[in-house]
Design an enzyme around this catalytic site. Structure first.
Site, PDB file in Angstrom:
ATOM      1  N   SER A   1       0.807  -1.224   0.000  1.00 30.80           N
ATOM      2  CA  SER A   1       0.000   0.000   0.000  1.00 30.80           C
ATOM      3  C   SER A   1       0.839   1.272   0.000  1.00 30.80           C
ATOM      4  CB  SER A   1      -0.952   0.020   1.193  1.00 30.80           C
ATOM      5  OG  SER A   1      -0.224   0.160   2.397  1.00 30.80           O
TER       6      SER A   1
ATOM      7  N   LYS B   1       0.816   4.671   6.750  1.00 31.53           N
ATOM      8  CA  LYS B   1       0.115   5.472   5.736  1.00 31.53           C
ATOM      9  C   LYS B   1       0.603   6.917   5.791  1.00 31.53           C
ATOM     10  CE  LYS B   1      -2.575   1.928   5.012  1.00 31.53           C
ATOM     11  NZ  LYS B   1      -2.238   1.000   3.977  1.00 31.53           N
TER      12      LYS B   1
END
Length: 193
Positions: A55, A99
């Site tokens: 990701s 993230k």
């Protein structure tokens, strides 16, 4: 008394100069302090973890080890663009999520036509691919005090704030800032930007 035949040289005993001793002690002390500080930084302030999934590609890759600075957010708040490490919804049994911060407290985030908008203006800080699934950000998401909206750099292969089971990230759930990555499969070591 008989004198010995041959050459004789007068050998003066060498004495250690105090300034040389002082300089050696200073260098040894500085080295000890440097080793101690490195130990404190790595083992007390930072945590080492591995990235799970792609990701955050191409910034970080699956299995790549990173160091987390736990201290930085005790004296400041996360900034837009920071790569943070957090536990989703404070779940202590979950793995660490890594993230990038996109939305800050007090802002409204929405994803329209595959693009990120903050307070109605298109976000240009990070050039994402066209986002195929807006998730909960299809409608405006207004962040409360101490809430952050995060996305993975590989946005179309990321479970992040768009997912209902992750949602916005509360400041209390943030472990720290990912600040250094170790050598990956095809990468070197370096600071995370």
């Amino acid at each position: 008394m008989a004198r010995k035949k041959g050459l004789h040289f007068y050998q003066k005993k060498k004495k250690l100069n105090r300034s040389v001793l002082r300089e050696c002690a200073t260098v040894a002390f500085c080295m000890a302090v440097a080793v101690f500080l490195a130990f404190v930084i790595i083992y007390c302030i930072g945590i080492k973890t591995s990235v799970i999934g792609d990701s955050m590609s191409p910034t970080l890759t699956n299995g790549q080890e990173i160091l987390i600075n736990q201290l930085v957010y005790t004296v400041s708040s996360p900034k837009r663009g920071d790569v943070i490490v957090f536990l989703p919804n404070g779940n202590q049994n979950a793995h660490y999520y890594v993230k990038r911060v996109v939305g800050l407290p007090g802002e409204t985030v929405q994803i329209r036509n595959g693009q990120v908008y903050i307070d109605g203006e298109r976000y240009h800080g990070m050039e994402y691919d066209k986002i195929s699934d807006a998730g909960i950000a299809e409608y405006p998401v207004t962040l409360e005090k101490n809430e952050y909206f995060v996305l993975g750099d590989n946005v179309n292969s990321s479970e992040d704030s768009r997912s209902a089971n992750i949602g916005v990230v509360h400041g209390d759930d943030i472990i720290g800032k990912a600040w250094f990555h170790m050598k990956g499969a095809n990468e070197g070591m370096g600071f995370i930007e």
